[in-house]
Design a protein around this motif. Structure first.
Motif, PDB file in Angstrom:
ATOM      1  N   TYR A 464       0.885  -1.128  -0.036  1.00 43.29           N
ATOM      2  CA  TYR A 464       0.069  -0.156   0.109  1.00 43.29           C
ATOM      3  C   TYR A 464       0.945   1.178   0.058  1.00 43.29           C
ATOM      4  O   TYR A 464       0.778   2.035  -0.794  1.00 43.29           O
ATOM      5  CB  TYR A 464      -0.868   0.037   1.137  1.00 43.29           C
ATOM      6  CG  TYR A 464      -2.312  -0.766   0.952  1.00 43.29           C
ATOM      7  CD1 TYR A 464      -3.128  -0.313  -0.123  1.00 43.29           C
ATOM      8  CD2 TYR A 464      -2.585  -1.967   1.646  1.00 43.29           C
ATOM      9  CE1 TYR A 464      -4.504  -0.749  -0.171  1.00 43.29           C
ATOM     10  CE2 TYR A 464      -3.805  -2.419   1.366  1.00 43.29           C
ATOM     11  CZ  TYR A 464      -4.651  -1.980   0.351  1.00 43.29           C
ATOM     12  OH  TYR A 464      -5.930  -2.618   0.326  1.00 43.29           O
ATOM     13  N   ASN A 469      -0.498   4.827  -1.107  1.00 42.13           N
ATOM     14  CA  ASN A 469      -1.484   4.765  -0.257  1.00 42.13           C
ATOM     15  C   ASN A 469      -1.170   4.673   0.852  1.00 42.13           C
ATOM     16  O   ASN A 469      -1.347   3.585   1.585  1.00 42.13           O
ATOM     17  CB  ASN A 469      -2.594   3.507  -0.765  1.00 42.13           C
ATOM     18  CG  ASN A 469      -4.092   3.831  -0.351  1.00 42.13           C
ATOM     19  OD1 ASN A 469      -4.083   4.518   0.820  1.00 42.13           O
ATOM     20  ND2 ASN A 469      -5.032   3.266  -0.980  1.00 42.13           N
ATOM     21  N   GLU A 472      -4.073   3.679   3.677  1.00 42.46           N
ATOM     22  CA  GLU A 472      -4.245   2.198   4.135  1.00 42.46           C
ATOM     23  C   GLU A 472      -3.257   1.602   4.771  1.00 42.46           C
ATOM     24  O   GLU A 472      -3.386   0.617   5.604  1.00 42.46           O
ATOM     25  CB  GLU A 472      -4.710   1.645   2.707  1.00 42.46           C
ATOM     26  CG  GLU A 472      -5.919   2.212   1.828  1.00 42.46           C
ATOM     27  CD  GLU A 472      -7.275   1.544   2.641  1.00 42.46           C
ATOM     28  OE1 GLU A 472      -6.896   0.740   3.479  1.00 42.46           O
ATOM     29  OE2 GLU A 472      -8.052   2.097   2.518  1.00 42.46           O
TER      30      GLU A 472
END
Length: 893
Positions: A464, A469, A472
């Motif tokens: 992630y 990201n 997350e």
């Protein structure tokens, strides 16, 4: 006669002969496949016939029918002989039929004499069929146990590699008044060695002596193996020397032991002594040497061992080849590993699962999809489709080669997936950027028989954050902290630190590093290697020292990669003296160690030190690599040694058979450009075998800017604009160059660029560290607390600087002039350093996001001379070290 006749009867005659003897009712004729007829037969047969019939069924593998007969016997309340029952149990072992064994266990009460031998046999059935808990239950229920009972139980735990329980059983056995024999002692001694129980091993050694088993070769060798495996080589050597007869097994144990504790020379001396004493050498001895040398990274020595064994007429076996292939693969010599695999196939040695796994791993490192598919095909032909090790390596290979569909097919074909199978597939999705699919598989894994482990969570966190990201990733990290089954480990923290570093979020990486330590997790080598790059800039010099302190506290200074990274990071943070101190204190150095310091010297402008170190490195017998040559070409550039630099570049291919990369070509343009040989630089670019990229044209533009060649400057900036039309800095430079040369044919392009740059704010930023705090300055910005002082100080600088400046190149800058944008950020930072500290600083460290202009460069030179201080300023082009009115870049940047 019945007992003699039955084993000789054929299946076809059985239904005919038996009815004649017993004259049954015509409706109940015996058939070997009829349960009803079997019951009828049992009712009318005598005990001897029942046992003979059961032996017959057992001998012909018809165990289900035997169970049916036993059921009928139980209904009648009859009994079977113990030998018959033991034969049935043995048949279950031979057929690995645990379900039939359980049924037989239920008929234990039918045995005429249920003694210790019967129950020991029942225990053995469970043990050999892999049902250790059931075996232990039978064992615990036995009122009487003999040596065979203990042997069966200890053997079961040995096969399951539960070494600690084996040792515990030994002590229980002694309490029971029994002692091992020469068959059982080696198993118990093996357990002591494998679980590192040196004290138990010593106790058993004394027991061996008391029981008079010292003369038994396999027991004697097992005692020696305990001392070796526990790392007690002094004890082992003393025992070895006391042995009257030493066979190859004893010599092999000692040689292996010395390799395990790193005494490689002693191991080889023992091997030489073995040869001198004319002990018969076998493939096992050579395999120990070959495996050990490969594990030490000495693949060439291992190859010499292979040649030596062949010269003695000893043929390398599959283990030999596997050791060589895995050794080359694990030491980065993957192409040679695959060559060995091909040679192995050519000489007719069939690979095993480990061989295939090693070869596939080599394909993964090389990203050789074609070769990987060939090996996959071979694995299918050899029946390794269900082999979990081979399957896992194939998943990894296909994932790294971006063939996710193939990886999925292999994953689906593995019947007994282990946690590595799931983790490999999840990692494959993450590497390809499909974190959603990875998470879906993670959910399926939670519902399967194989629960996620800490590695699964860490792979997802890394996936992630490396795909941008971070929310997350942090959410998973926090959920992991609340999970009762899986707890965070050091690698979990490392995943976040490395992820933030990759995203360029250096402060977050350092923040996680500090929180990790406050949460009582100890950094390891991976942590240090992940966090150090976050400190590889000038205003983080104190942070580097902080991490260095952590390295010393955690005793990680023995790690070569960690020390190499410290050399590099100290250099980039402006402390080249610290880099040299670490270098001089290292007992072992590899090519990266030398390259790190050579590169550091070049970064600081110390070309003479870089070249001296290069010569020392060659004298030590180390071969330079691509990184070495890049630094040495740049060192010759700093020194103005064009001809020597050209020779170095030519030697890359001619002497070392290394293909130059684009970085080497860019360094050559710097070499020509710094010495003013622009025409030669242009010829060099035209003759390049690869397409020039932005770095080539940037190097040429720098040369043109310094030496005032407007024609080549136009060419260079236009090529840069073609490659990166959206770069704002290039747009600004091309506007200035067109303005200087007045190219009316490009007026439309200029007007378009002018429109795009209208009212564009200056984006020059600088950072400075003062008294352990980092301050940020923006071009045209002012600090409210120091605005009057800064303005007053800066008002006195321009006149002095103008008098010193003698720049004669093209006046093109990446930043707008101060009359338009306001005072440049590095000047503000410089002024703040001088008036914001309680005492005049000896060293000033500044980082700027774009190239500093000529006027600011002259200002820094002036300040270093007038205030007797050193200024380290890193811009987008190089590291400037200002001292006594001079700069390490020699006014070329």
């Amino acid at each position: 006669m019945e007992n003699l006749m039955m084993p000789c009867m054929s299946l076809s005659k059985l239904p005919v002969i038996i009815p004649q003897k017993h004259k049954p009712d015509s409706s109940s004729g015996f058939s070997p496949h009829s349960n009803n007829s079997t019951r009828s037969l049992t009712k009318k047969s005598n005990p001897r016939f029942r046992d003979t019939h059961l032996d017959f069924l057992c001998g012909n593998g018809r165990l289900n029918e035997a169970i049916t007969v036993l059921d009928s016997i139980a209904t009648q309340g009859a009994k079977v002989r113990r030998n018959t029952y033991i034969n049935l149990l043995q048949a279950c072992i031979d057929s690995n039929s645990i379900h039939l064994a359980r049924k037989l266990h239920a008929f234990l009460n039918l045995v005429t004499e249920t003694d210790v031998f019967v129950k020991t046999k029942l225990l053995s059935v469970y043990a050999k069929c892999g049902c250790l808990d059931d075996a232990r239950e039978v064992f615990e229920d036995m009122r009487e146990r003999n040596l065979y009972t203990w042997s069966a139980m200890i053997g079961a735990y040995s096969r399951d590699q539960r070494w600690r329980e084996v040792v515990e059983l030994f002590f229980l056995m002694v309490q029971d008044g029994l002692f091992p024999d020469d068959f059982l002692f080696p198993k118990i001694l093996q357990a002591c060695g494998n679980c590192g129980d040196f004290e138990a091993g010593k106790l058993m050694h004394s027991l061996v002596i008391k029981l008079g088993m010292s003369c038994v070769r396999r027991v004697r060798n097992s005692v020696l193996a305990v001392y070796v495996k526990c790392g007690k080589l002094i004890w082992a050597r003393r025992f070895f020397e006391s042995m009257d007869e030493k066979d190859g097994v004893a010599w092999n144990s000692m040689i292996s032991g010395y390799f395990q504790i790193g005494k490689n020379d002693e191991a080889h001396r023992l091997f030489d002594k073995m040869c001198r004493e004319e002990i018969k050498l076998g493939v096992v001895t050579f395999n120990i040497l070959i495996r050990s040398y490969n594990q030490l990274g000495q693949c060439d020595v291992a190859m010499e061992m292979v040649k030596k064994m062949e010269s003695l007429g000893i043929t390398p076996d599959v283990f030999t080849w596997t050791c060589m292939i895995s050794g080359f693969a694990q030491n980065g010599r993957t192409s040679q590993a695959l060559d060995l695999f091909k040679e192995m196939s050519f000489v007719g040695v069939m690979p095993n699962g480990v061989t295939l796994t090693s070869a596939i791993s080599a394909c993964t490192d090389l990203k050789s999809l074609a070769m990987g598919m060939e090996i996959h095909s071979l694995a299918v032909k050899m029946g390794f489709t269900d082999d979990v090790l081979v399957g896992n390596s194939l998943i990894n290979m296909y994932s790294k080669c971006e063939e996710l569909e193939a990886a999925e097919r292999v994953f689906d074909m593995i019947k007994d997936k282990d946690v590595y199978s799931w983790n490999s597939m999840i990692a494959g999705y993450c590497q390809a950027g499909y974190c959603g699919k990875a998470y879906e598989l993670f959910i399926k894994m939670q519902e399967s028989d194989v629960p996620p482990n800490v590695i699964t969570w860490n792979v997802l966190i890394s996936g992630y954050i490396q795909n941008g990201n971070e929310d997350e990733a942090v959410d998973l990290f926090q959920r992991m902290g609340k999970n009762d089954k899986v707890k965070r480990n050091t690698a979990s923290w490392n995943s976040l630190i490395a992820g933030y570093q990759q995203l360029g979020q250096k402060n977050n990486a350092l923040g996680v590093f500090r929180k990790m330590q406050s949460s009582c997790f100890y950094p390891n080598c991976v942590t240090i290697l992940s966090v150090l790059p976050a400190c590889a800039y000038l205003v983080a010099s104190n942070k580097v020292k902080e991490i260095h302190g952590c390295v010393l506290r955690r005793s990680l200074e023995s790690s070569l990669p960690v020390m190499n990274s410290l050399i590099d990071t100290y250099a980039k943070s402006g402390n080249i003296v610290y880099s040299r101190t670490i270098f001089d204190g290292m007992s072992s150095k590899d090519i990266i160690t030398w390259n790190s310091l050579i590169c550091g010297y070049v970064l600081h402008g110390f070309w003479h030190a870089a070249l001296d170190l290069f010569n020392q490195m060659k004298n030590f017998g180390l071969k330079p690599n691509r990184g070495t040559f890049l630094s040495i070409i740049l060192a010759h550039s700093l020194a103005g040694m064009v001809d020597l630099g050209k020779k170095v570049f030519c030697s890359i291919t001619e002497c070392y058979q290394i293909i130059p990369m684009i970085e080497h070509y860019s360094a050559m343009i710097d070499l020509y450009g710094r010495s003013g040989k622009l025409e030669e630089a242009m010829e060099f670019i035209e003759d390049m075998p690869i397409e020039p990229d932005s770095s080539i044209w940037e190097a040429l533009l720098t040369a043109c800017r310094i030496h005032g060649n407007i024609d080549l400057a136009v060419l260079a900036i236009e090529r840069l604009f073609d490659l990166e039309p959206g770069d704002v800095l290039i747009q600004r430079l091309i506007l200035q160059i067109y303005a200087i040369c007045g190219k009316p044919e490009d007026a439309l392009k200029v007007r378009k660029l002018e429109k795009e740059n209208t009212r564009r704010n200056s984006f020059g930023q600088s950072w400075i560290e003062v008294e352990n705090l980092v301050y940020t300055f923006v071009t045209g910005g002012w600090s409210e607390s120091y605005s009057d002082l800064l303005y007053s100080w800066l008002q006195n600088v321009p006149e002095n600087v103008t008098a010193r400046s003698s720049h004669s190149g093209l006046c093109i800058e990446e930043e707008e002039k101060e009359e338009i944008s306001g005072i440049h950020s590095e000047k503000l930072a410089l002024a703040f350093a001088l008036i914001g500290s309680s005492q005049a600083p000896h060293t000033i460290r500044i980082v700027k996001n774009i190239r500093m202009c000529v006027h600011c460069h002259e200002t820094a030179k002036y300040v270093s001379m007038m205030h007797h201080c050193e200024i380290f300023l890193a811009d987008s082009k190089c590291l400037h070290h200002f001292k006594n009115g001079q700069c390490s870049c020699r006014d070329y940047w």
